[in-house]
Design an enzyme around this catalytic site. Sequence first.
Site, PDB file in Angstrom:
ATOM      1  N   ASP A 170       6.986  -4.582  -6.972  1.00  0.00           N
ATOM      2  CA  ASP A 170       7.906  -4.691  -5.842  1.00  0.00           C
ATOM      3  C   ASP A 170       8.031  -3.311  -5.197  1.00  0.00           C
ATOM      4  OD1 ASP A 170       9.477  -3.232  -7.572  1.00  0.00           O
ATOM      5  OD2 ASP A 170      10.766  -4.920  -8.113  1.00  0.00           O
ATOM      6  N   ILE A 201      -0.988   2.169  -4.815  1.00  0.00           N
ATOM      7  CA  ILE A 201       0.181   1.508  -4.230  1.00  0.00           C
ATOM      8  C   ILE A 201       1.235   1.138  -5.272  1.00  0.00           C
ATOM      9  CG2 ILE A 201      -1.053   0.563  -2.233  1.00  0.00           C
ATOM     10  CD1 ILE A 201      -1.248  -2.098  -3.718  1.00  0.00           C
ATOM     11  N   HIS A 257       5.046   0.301  17.190  1.00  0.00           N
ATOM     12  CA  HIS A 257       4.817  -0.898  16.371  1.00  0.00           C
ATOM     13  C   HIS A 257       4.839  -0.503  14.889  1.00  0.00           C
ATOM     14  CE1 HIS A 257       2.349  -2.599  19.992  1.00  0.00           C
ATOM     15  NE2 HIS A 257       3.654  -2.527  20.229  1.00  0.00           N
TER      16      HIS A 257
END
Length: 304
Positions: A113, A222, A298
């Site tokens: 997570d 990651i 963005h």
Amino acid sequence: MLRLRCKTREGTQLLQGLTDRSSIRELQERIAGVTGISGPLQRVMVGFPPLSLDLSDEEATLKNMSIKSGDTLIVEEDKSKLRSATPPVSKTDIGNWNAPAQPTIVRRVVPADNSCLFTSIYYVVEGGVYDPACALEMRSLIAEIVASDQSAYCDAVLGKSNEEYCSWIRREDTWGGAIEVSILSKFYQCEICVVDTQTVRIDRFGEDSGYTKRVLLIYDGIHYDPLQRQFPDPDMPPMTVFSTTDDEALVQAMELADDARKKRQFTDVNQFALRCMACQKGLTGQSAARDHAKETGHTNFGEV
């Protein structure tokens, strides 16, 4: 009232209702209540490195045993006391004897997570306590530390204003990284080593601070997981806090990372194929996504 933890291979429990005037017998009763291990079979260790306590005098007080609030007691079942006799060793037994497996560094997987870094650091510094709810508290702690020293944590260091960073790190959808590891290394007064599986490199936070304790994480591009030393004896709980002189732990952590690299168990964030979900432009890597966000505003990207 003493704040004590009891750690076994099954996990960590709180020991409640004890003071420095409590006896060894009372301590053993509390331990038996949370572990199911009866007093005569208990082996109790405390300190770093862990040392066994002499439990022979049941009336000795915890103060006499130098047990203090905040200690974690490592408890094992002493199986040698279960054996009434040890059979003689034959020559055949000696010939077939194999050396026991050695303790080794292994990965303890935590959920993938946005808070895996905080969960992993909490797990190792607390001696193997897994508590996903710790992330919110650790985020708030980091924000408070950063807000209290705006000269050290300025725009150039944080990449955003001090106030913006403090709001950002409190959000549950943001990821931690080097800044947060550095802050937590100082807070916990321990060296935090992050082993990168893509480069097989160790980034050592707090290396020059003179800390005596070290904890280990593994990072695949990651995701962070904690590392721990697993012992051949299944009754021996894993070790998550090491001495900074324990180079064997670093060697084994590097071997673990190299094995993951060979199996390509890493994510190269610079080669991510991404798409801007606002304008559908294709991008490669986090740097391109960051530049696109600055140019267009963005911020919503998806992996292709």
